[in-house]
Scaffold this active site. Structure first.
Site, PDB file in Angstrom:
ATOM      1  N   SER A 793       8.819 -86.231 -17.459  1.00 47.43           N
ATOM      2  CA  SER A 793       7.676 -85.371 -17.791  1.00 47.43           C
ATOM      3  C   SER A 793       8.135 -84.080 -18.437  1.00 47.43           C
ATOM      4  CB  SER A 793       6.846 -85.058 -16.545  1.00 47.43           C
ATOM      5  OG  SER A 793       7.495 -84.098 -15.742  1.00 47.43           O
ATOM      6  N   HIS A 794       7.251 -83.556 -19.274  1.00 46.87           N
ATOM      7  CA  HIS A 794       7.474 -82.253 -19.912  1.00 46.87           C
ATOM      8  C   HIS A 794       6.225 -81.417 -19.647  1.00 46.87           C
ATOM      9  CE1 HIS A 794       7.862 -79.637 -23.740  1.00 46.87           C
ATOM     10  NE2 HIS A 794       8.613 -79.147 -22.770  1.00 46.87           N
TER      11      HIS A 794
END
Length: 929
Positions: A793-794
């Site tokens: 995830s970012h």
């Protein structure tokens, strides 16, 4: 008997006559002798060695392949090469005789097609020499490439010979059967090769060898049929002493052909500079985290407005070769180490190139044939740009972000550009422009809108063969097409559009425009394969109308028309960036995640240009339709040859990449362990504005990362150059790849590379009501037979606390729904939970969490100036009882107690390697679990 005076030249004398059929006989005899004598000698001298392959030997494999027979062992190899050398003379003669026979004798071929077939035959013969004299032992890559080229060229050769055959029923019957047999043999041959290579089935290679040898028989027999046609055809050697030499192709035709290649290459240079400009501009706001001021260089594309000054326009046109040479400053900019200077030089080169192309089109506006050729070759340059990028794993070797260290061929690009500029200079008078009368067709703003929009659309979506795939990629198993081989289909679709563009009245019709809009809507509304099909249709449409839209801007006053065109292009480029960069730009909220508006505006503006072209066609004086008719016909023949060549080369490139791609396999399997990592890579541009995927590959390889999450990874936009750099790492090191949420989802991207098969994956857009849109991948991998979930995830920025809370909550929900062991690899700005890989809290953004696995170790590795963010990694083991490892223990172990297979590579100790070293702790840490 009359006597010749001293001043009278003697008549020509025929000294030797030779029936052409004997050339066919010699070719057949030498070719079959080369293969079958080598087979007999090879089996007699080294039978057990030449039937041995990498998996099996005798008795499972009992018949040798062609390559093992002819290239592996002395004396069979020497005998084969000697006879093939003897074959080469009759072979070249046969190819040339077929050209003379079909174009001058029976006249079953036009001069142009005959030359095309002659070129195919010569290149095919040279390619044969490549795989004959460079064996797989000498250079496996060159051997394979030349063999594939030979096989690819067999298709146009055999079909071309069939097309130009005489009506002799015997010859036609044999050629048809042999062509069918040859190509019908290829699928089962490939099938048994894969059974051997991939599935390792005993005996499959022997079956493959029989099909391979049958190809030799059919191939040579096909050319042997020429003996039937040559029954009444002979060669004569004539003494022409005192007489003029026979007529050769005119110098004018040679000039036209050389100029075609020159213009295509200069068009490739233009597209290279255009696609690199925004990429260089992007480097500066990337580091400033907002508007930097360097964005103003985008408006260098307005330079052609100076062509409103007629004397200047004529000067540029008359000396366009000189101006094309000056534009190469944009390619030479790679010599500038300073990023700002590199941007300035590139922008200058692009401005000169764009001005030169625009001046050429305007000055040729009354010469339909010459103008059409220039525009079509400009389009071919775009296709060449796509093929070159495919060959360089979506980088362009003459971009200013490339150099010798990372795969660039900038100097070669400059030299070729100077040569082609010279040819353009020396052929300038060939197509001198005629001053057009004042334009009488209204609607210059429609023409401007259409050209500006089509230039933007081609730049944003079709300057890389994999762009529309990454704009619409889905999760596994409905992932969509892979860049190899489907990039070939993208290029073929664009080529077909350019081919169809010559029927401009049909291509600018309303029904064709509706079809183009349907393709655009499908591309936007769906994911995976349906979206790709829509993208192909849209690309085909845009290329088919592009020449008409270029012609449209040439019939109006240059200043206002060009200014409006390129201003619209720039506005669409900014809108294309604003949809994802809304958090960092003024007024971004109005275009936040609105790619639908950008696509709709593009197609509407293209429609205005198409409407204008229809009006132009209706009002075009009749006398202009017949001007340069023969030139138009010749131009379109050259276009077809160019497009076929481009597609064939793209097939060769894709085949080479497919063959060379490494098979995914974990770095270490003995302990059922894997190493996972997370790295924010700043769009694969290093700190000094160079393409960084080669250095990233080296770091990932040396660290032995089996699964790695790469953040800020989506580079399929104008500002990132439409690059898919991960293809290179995945193919070179052997990884499965999940691109993450598509470019159409408006994130900065998160990507996962895995040595383990991806069973399924889903892409998530995390809640982001205020700041930038956060992305995540939730994938299930088959890790040594155990399903393990990975989350990459970012997340958003710390300035938006509500976004942080909602995003963290959503990630927690996804993790709770997973019954499997999992690893979290992410960029977050909240404190990690109890499942964090380490209790050391002095970390920022990047974190690794885990559950249901045995944690072996943890390390932080410096970025080596590739980006501004370190690499974090963890080593894990699969366990039989995941529930017993649901909570982390922070009890540490000394490295000496860890088996060598589970230790981190020692090359990162001390000063490390290439700027990468153990960071913060100066060593890895190991844990009980």
């Amino acid at each position: 008997m009359a006597e010749f005076s001293a001043s009278t030249s003697p008549p020509p004398t025929t000294t030797v006559k030779l029936a052409a059929k004997y050339v066919s006989y010699a070719h057949t005899l030498f070719a079959y002798s080369a293969f079958f004598i080598a087979l007999a000698v090879g089996c007699y001298t080294h039978y057990y060695k030449i039937v041995q392959n990498e998996h099996f030997g005798y008795p499972q494999e009992w018949f040798p392949s062609v390559s093992a027979t002819t290239g592996d062992r002395y004396p069979a190899r020497a005998i084969f090469q000697i006879f093939i050398a003897l074959t080469s003379g009759p072979r070249f003669a046969l190819v040339f005789l077929w050209y003379i026979f079909t174009t001058r004798s029976v006249r079953t071929s036009t001069e142009g097609f005959g030359k095309f077939l002659l070129a195919v035959g010569i290149i095919r013969t040279v390619a044969c020499g490549g795989w004959v004299y460079i064996t797989s032992t000498d250079d496996h890559l060159t051997h394979d490439v030349t063999m594939i080229l030979y096989l690819l060229l067999t298709l146009p050769w055999q079909l071309g010979v069939l097309k130009t055959s005489t009506r002799n029923p015997t010859a036609l019957k044999w050629r048809r059967w042999l062509t069918f047999a040859f190509f019908a043999t290829i699928p089962p041959m490939i099938y048994f090769f894969l059974q051997h290579k991939v599935h390792k089935i005993p005996g499959a290679y022997t079956t493959y060898a029989f099909f391979e040898w049958s190809l030799i028989i059919y191939d040579v027999a096909f050319d042997a049929v020429s003996a039937i046609d040559f029954q009444n055809f002979e060669l004569s050697i004539v003494d022409l002493t005192g007489k003029a030499a026979p007529c050769l192709p005119s110098l004018q035709k040679k000039k036209v052909i050389s100029r075609v290649f020159s213009e295509v290459y200069l068009a490739f240079v233009f597209w290279s500079m255009l696609t690199s400009l925004a990429l260089l501009i992007w480097y500066f706001p990337l580091w400033h985290m907002g508007i930097s001021g360097y964005e103003a260089f985008l408006f260098i594309t307005l330079t052609p407005v100076v062509l409103g000054i007629r004397p200047l326009r004529e000067l540029v046109f008359n000396y366009r070769g000189v101006f094309h040479a000056l534009s190469l400053i944009g390619v030479a900019s790679f010599w500038a180490v300073d990023p700002a200077l590199r941007l300035i030089l590139t922008a200058s080169g692009l401005g000169i190139s764009l001005t030169t192309w625009s001046a050429t089109w305007i000055e040729l506006r009354n010469q339909n044939g010459t103008l059409e050729r220039s525009v079509l070759l400009w389009g071919v340059g775009l296709l060449v740009h796509n093929v070159v990028k495919m060959a360089w794993w979506t980088e362009n070797p003459i971009w200013p972000i490339m150099n010798e260290a990372n795969g660039g061929y900038n100097v070669t690009g400059i030299v070729l550009g100077l040569i082609d500029a010279f040819f353009t200079t020396n052929s300038v008078n060939e197509t001198r422009g005629i001053s057009a009368p004042p334009a009488v067709i209204k609607g210059w703003y429609f023409a401007s809108a259409g050209f500006g929009a089509v230039l933007f659309a081609l730049h944003s979506m079709y300057t890389d063969s994999s762009a529309i795939m990454r704009w619409s990629v889905g999760g596994y198993p409905s992932y969509g097409p892979e860049p190899v081989p489907w990039g070939v289909v993208t290029i073929a679709s664009l080529a077909l559009g350019l081919w169809l563009s010559t029927s401009n009245r049909y291509m600018t019709s309303m029904w064709w425009y509706i079809i183009g809009c349907v393709g655009c809507a499908t591309f936007y509304a769906f994911q995976g394969w349906p979206a790709y099909y829509g993208g192909l249709l849209q690309g085909l449409y845009l290329m088919s109308v592009m020449p008409s839209l270029v012609r449209g801007i040439t019939v109006h006053p240059p200043f206002k028309t060009l200014f409006t065109s390129f201003f619209i292009y720039n506005l669409l480029c900014l809108a294309h960036v604003w949809v994802v960069a809304y958090a960092f730009v003024p007024g971004g909220v109005y275009l936040r995640e609105r790619s639908d508006l950008v696509l709709a505006a593009t197609m509407i503006l293209v429609g205005l240009g198409v409407f204008h072209s229809n009006q132009h066609n209706a009002l075009d004086p009749t006398y202009r339709k017949s001007t340069q008719f023969h030139f138009l016909k010749h131009t379109r023949s050259l276009l077809r040859l160019s497009l076929v060549s481009v597609v064939l080369v793209s097939i060769l490139v894709a085949t080479n990449r497919f063959i060379r791609a490494a098979v995914p396999a974990p770095f270490t399997t003995s302990q059922k362990s894997f190493t996972a990592g997370i790295w924010t890579i700043h769009f694969a541009l290093d700190n000094d504005m160079w393409a960084s995927e080669m250095r990233m590959r080296d770091a990932i390889r040396d660290l032995e990362l089996d699964v790695v999450g790469l953040l800020e990874s989506d580079t399929m936009r104008i500002i990132m150059g439409n690059r898919d750099w991960a293809q290179y790492i995945a193919e070179d090191l052997g990884y499965y790849i999940d691109y993450g949420p598509s470019t159409m989802e408006h994130t900065w991207g998160c990507l996962m590379l895995s040595k383990f098969p991806i069973l399924r994956s889903s892409h998530h857009l995390l809640p982001s009501p205020v700041g930038e849109l956060a992305c995540a991948i939730h994938a299930t991998l088959d890790v040594y037979g155990q399903p393990v979930d990975f989350i990459v995830s970012h997340n958003g920025q710390e300035e938006d606390p509500e976004d942080r809370r909602l995003q963290t909550t959503e990630l927690a929900r996804i993790m709770r729904t997973s019954p499997n062991p999992f690893v979290f690899l992410g960029y977050v700005v909240t404190k990690p939970s109890s499942h964090s890989i380490t209790s050391y809290w002095d970390r920022w953004c990047q974190y690794i969490g885990y559950r249901g696995l045995r944690r072996v170790g943890y390390a932080r590795i410096s970025h080596g100036h590739i980006t501004d963010t370190e690499i974090q990694s963890g080593k894990f083991q699969i366990v039989d009882n995941p529930k017993d490892y649901w909570k982390a223990s922070y009890e540490r172990l000394d490295e000496s107690t860890i088996v060598p297979e589970l230790r981190y590579p020692s090359i990162f100790r001390g000063n490390g390697i290439r700027g990468h070293r153990f960071h913060v702790f100066d060593e890895p840490r190991y844990f009980v679990h």
